[in-house]
Design a protein around this motif. Structure first.
Motif, mmCIF file in Angstrom:
data_model
loop_
_atom_site.group_PDB
_atom_site.id
_atom_site.type_symbol
_atom_site.label_atom_id
_atom_site.label_comp_id
_atom_site.label_asym_id
_atom_site.label_seq_id
_atom_site.Cartn_x
_atom_site.Cartn_y
_atom_site.Cartn_z
ATOM 1 N N ASP A 207 0.836 -1.204 0.000
ATOM 2 C CA ASP A 207 0.000 0.000 0.000
ATOM 3 C C ASP A 207 0.871 1.254 0.000
ATOM 4 O OD1 ASP A 207 -2.289 -1.588 0.167
ATOM 5 O OD2 ASP A 207 -2.263 -1.581 2.365
ATOM 6 N N LEU A 208 1.914 1.236 0.816
ATOM 7 C CA LEU A 208 2.806 2.386 0.901
ATOM 8 C C LEU A 208 3.557 2.588 -0.412
ATOM 9 C CD1 LEU A 208 4.094 4.623 2.596
ATOM 10 C CD2 LEU A 208 5.740 2.934 3.456
ATOM 11 N N ARG A 209 3.992 1.502 -1.025
ATOM 12 C CA ARG A 209 4.726 1.592 -2.295
ATOM 13 C C ARG A 209 3.877 2.236 -3.378
ATOM 14 N NH1 ARG A 209 6.095 -1.037 -7.080
ATOM 15 N NH2 ARG A 209 4.158 -2.217 -6.959
ATOM 16 N N GLU A 210 2.584 1.912 -3.389
ATOM 17 C CA GLU A 210 1.686 2.472 -4.398
ATOM 18 C C GLU A 210 1.526 3.980 -4.237
ATOM 19 O OE1 GLU A 210 0.232 1.102 -7.026
ATOM 20 O OE2 GLU A 210 1.198 -0.819 -6.644
ATOM 21 N N LEU A 211 1.766 4.502 -3.030
ATOM 22 C CA LEU A 211 1.620 5.940 -2.789
ATOM 23 C C LEU A 211 2.855 6.730 -3.200
ATOM 24 C CD1 LEU A 211 -0.032 5.888 0.769
ATOM 25 C CD2 LEU A 211 -1.171 6.382 -1.398
ATOM 26 N N PRO A 262 8.300 4.185 15.738
ATOM 27 C CA PRO A 262 7.736 4.470 14.410
ATOM 28 C C PRO A 262 8.293 3.609 13.279
ATOM 29 C CG PRO A 262 9.247 6.218 15.089
ATOM 30 C CD PRO A 262 9.035 5.350 16.282
ATOM 31 N N ASP A 263 9.438 2.936 13.507
ATOM 32 C CA ASP A 263 10.027 2.139 12.427
ATOM 33 C C ASP A 263 9.645 0.665 12.485
ATOM 34 O OD1 ASP A 263 11.432 1.751 14.768
ATOM 35 O OD2 ASP A 263 13.342 1.378 13.758
ATOM 36 N N VAL A 264 8.864 0.259 13.489
ATOM 37 C CA VAL A 264 8.536 -1.156 13.666
ATOM 38 C C VAL A 264 7.579 -1.631 12.572
ATOM 39 C CG1 VAL A 264 7.308 -2.796 15.142
ATOM 40 C CG2 VAL A 264 8.975 -1.238 16.126
ATOM 41 N N LEU A 265 7.875 -2.819 12.022
ATOM 42 C CA LEU A 265 7.032 -3.452 11.013
ATOM 43 C C LEU A 265 6.553 -4.795 11.544
ATOM 44 C CD1 LEU A 265 9.198 -2.746 7.832
ATOM 45 C CD2 LEU A 265 7.092 -1.567 8.495
ATOM 46 N N TYR A 266 5.371 -5.214 11.079
ATOM 47 C CA TYR A 266 4.776 -6.476 11.509
ATOM 48 C C TYR A 266 4.766 -7.480 10.356
ATOM 49 C CZ TYR A 266 2.927 -4.906 16.026
ATOM 50 O OH TYR A 266 2.793 -4.484 17.325
ATOM 51 N N ALA A 267 5.068 -8.724 10.654
ATOM 52 C CA ALA A 267 4.948 -9.819 9.689
ATOM 53 C C ALA A 267 3.592 -10.490 9.893
ATOM 54 C CB ALA A 267 6.071 -10.829 9.881
ATOM 55 N N ILE A 268 2.862 -10.706 8.806
ATOM 56 C CA ILE A 268 1.542 -11.317 8.899
ATOM 57 C C ILE A 268 1.436 -12.487 7.925
ATOM 58 C CG2 ILE A 268 0.466 -9.136 9.577
ATOM 59 C CD1 ILE A 268 -0.665 -8.974 6.698
ATOM 60 N N TRP A 424 4.404 5.988 9.220
ATOM 61 C CA TRP A 424 3.125 6.690 9.136
ATOM 62 C C TRP A 424 3.312 8.098 8.581
ATOM 63 C CZ3 TRP A 424 -1.664 5.011 9.188
ATOM 64 C CH2 TRP A 424 -1.953 3.789 9.796
ATOM 65 N N ASP A 425 4.401 8.753 8.950
ATOM 66 C CA ASP A 425 4.672 10.099 8.433
ATOM 67 C C ASP A 425 4.909 10.038 6.926
ATOM 68 O OD1 ASP A 425 5.322 12.971 8.893
ATOM 69 O OD2 ASP A 425 7.283 12.355 8.157
ATOM 70 N N ILE A 426 5.643 9.025 6.466
ATOM 71 C CA ILE A 426 5.876 8.851 5.025
ATOM 72 C C ILE A 426 4.563 8.599 4.300
ATOM 73 C CG2 ILE A 426 6.958 7.381 3.289
ATOM 74 C CD1 ILE A 426 9.231 6.916 5.285
ATOM 75 N N SER A 427 3.720 7.773 4.915
ATOM 76 C CA SER A 427 2.430 7.453 4.297
ATOM 77 C C SER A 427 1.551 8.695 4.150
ATOM 78 C CB SER A 427 1.700 6.384 5.131
ATOM 79 O OG SER A 427 0.424 6.104 4.622
ATOM 80 N N GLU A 428 1.466 9.487 5.220
ATOM 81 C CA GLU A 428 0.621 10.684 5.170
ATOM 82 C C GLU A 428 1.161 11.713 4.175
ATOM 83 O OE1 GLU A 428 -2.274 11.029 6.534
ATOM 84 O OE2 GLU A 428 -2.104 9.027 7.403
ATOM 85 N N LYS A 429 2.461 11.904 4.147
ATOM 86 C CA LYS A 429 3.044 12.869 3.202
ATOM 87 C C LYS A 429 2.883 12.386 1.772
ATOM 88 C CE LYS A 429 6.482 14.905 6.316
ATOM 89 N NZ LYS A 429 7.920 15.088 6.619
ATOM 90 N N SER A 430 2.958 11.094 1.538
ATOM 91 C CA SER A 430 2.791 10.555 0.186
ATOM 92 C C SER A 430 1.358 10.743 -0.305
ATOM 93 C CB SER A 430 3.176 9.063 0.164
ATOM 94 O OG SER A 430 4.521 8.882 0.529
#
Length: 432
Positions: A207-211, A262-268, A424-430
């Motif tokens: 989702d982030l990559r698409e932004l 803010p840099d933590v990622l989750y594996a699902i 999240w900051d990158i996502s909102e700015k994108s």
């Protein structure tokens, strides 16, 4: 409860009609927006907190006589006692057997109301967003959750998912892995599905990559993904779980407002995971060929050949992921090919589409691709990481700390201030 002989009491149909009229008289109050709750996700069969208060006159009719209680139960599950308010518009599922239809038949497990399909495969399994109105405030504070549902609990992915989460979410949950809100896959007799409820996380890396403007991560972002996923796999592998499912859509940002950095990622998505024999001093892969599991775009070369997967395979897949995030594509991506969108999910070594027959075999391209090509224009630390991974034997424990330290040193060269990447900051700015 008082009882009235059948011969003396009014007919059941008349009583059901009265129950229906009382219910309809309550609906205006239920559907009227209030400061506390302007939507209802519950039903008469599974009423929420506020609904129980407003439906008190109707519920009290059950105490009149056994015939009134029978009439209430008959009406409770009828089509006339529908959901209080719609949460999906224009959605139509014509097949009663399909998983999308089943999960919307009623409130799941008496507290989860499905309102959006994330993914569904072949009609027998799916992933959904749902409202959870089972809290203290009911519908007024309904939280969004993720529901994974299967038609049968003997489903391959259901069993793998439950087994993995039972290990990863024990007394000391694994960091960066969601903790299920239900114990195992609970069966809902009305919808006739087995449901596993998970917390809703942030957007995925896909989702982030698409932004992003060029749909590519910068060097600092890719290094952060590498560091986070090495940490994640270090902890997951330590418990004997092999993920087999890395791809951008299976890595999520931490939930908004959580205590995570803010840099933590989750594996699902552990539906394709496997469990290693941790008791063996010298574990060996199965002597027989196993089904290839994972995403063909990112799976290891050994996985393509049906060789049992271990720690090295997850890390090889991670290397492909990092290259993909930086470049936006992989050397074996072909326009219109089976890997064009990167969403294929393979469990069978015999499944070959007509399109694939005219494409070069992906594993051949992977073997022929040099690390200098795979990591072109990227830092040298990726080539070192690649060589360490390819030198590992089956089930050999990697030196995760050295791999992580190498990426950390390069990240500090890119960002000496030690300020972590804020996803999240990158996502909102994108978005802006």
């Amino acid at each position: 409860m008082n009882t009235v002989p059948n011969g003396l009491g009014p007919s059941l149909k008349i009583i059901e009609r009265i129950v229906c009229e009382v219910y309809l008289s309550c609906l205006p109050q239920l559907n009227t927006p209030t400061p506390e709750c302007n939507k209802h996700f519950c039903s008469l069969a599974s009423p929420g907190r506020r609904a129980l208060i407003l439906l008190a006159p109707l519920l009290s009719l059950r105490l009149v006589a056994s015939s009134w209680n029978t009439a209430f139960k008959n009406f409770q599950h009828s089509t006339r006692a529908a959901f209080f308010s719609a949460v999906e518009d224009g959605v139509y599922y014509p097949h009663a057997w399909h998983i999308n239809t089943r999960v919307r038949k009623a409130v799941l497990l008496a507290r989860y109301r499905v309102f959006r399909t994330i993914d569904s495969e072949a009609g027998n399994r799916g992933v959904y967003l749902a409202y959870d109105f089972g809290g203290a405030e009911g519908c007024a504070e309904a939280l969004e959750v993720v529901v994974k549902a299967w038609v049968t609990d003997s489903d391959f992915e259901c069993q793998r998912e439950i087994a993995a989460y039972s290990v990863l979410g024990g007394a000391k949950p694994c960091r960066g892995v969601p903790v299920p809100r239900t114990t195992g896959a609970q069966h809902d007799p009305v919808c006739d599905v087995h449901a596993l409820v998970l917390p809703k996380l942030g957007p995925t890396l896909e989702d982030l990559r698409e932004l992003l403007p060029d749909k590519q991560f910068d060097a600092r972002m890719v290094l952060t993904v590498g560091i986070q996923m090495i940490e994640r796999y270090r902890d997951i592998h330590a418990r004997g779980i092999i993920h087999n499912g890395i791809k951008p859509a299976n890595i999520c940002l931490s939930p908004r407002g959580s205590a995570d950095p803010p840099d933590v990622l989750y594996a699902i998505d552990f539906g394709l995971s496997t469990i290693l024999d941790m008791a063996s001093e010298s574990p060996l892969p199965s002597g027989q060929r196993v089904d290839a599991v994972g995403n063909r775009r990112f799976m290891s070369v050994f996985a393509h050949h049906g060789i049992g997967q271990s720690q090295r395979d997850d890390l090889e897949s991670l290397a492909y992921l990092l290259s993909y995030l930086f470049h936006g594509s992989l050397p074996w991506d072909t326009p219109g090919g089976p890997n064009a969108r990167g969403s294929s999910r393979s469990r069978s070594r015999t499944a070959t589409t007509q399109t694939e027959q005219h494409q070069p075999q992906v594993w051949r391209i992977k073997i022929a691709t040099q690390p200098s090509v795979l990591f072109r224009h990227m830092d040298a630390c990726y080539v070192d990481f690649w060589r360490d991974v390819k030198a590992l034997a089956y089930a050999e424990v990697p030196d995760y700390d050295r791999m992580r330290a190498r990426f950390m040193a390069r990240l500090q060269e890119h960002e000496p201030s030690d300020v972590p990447v804020d996803w999240w900051d990158i996502s909102e700015k994108s978005k802006q």
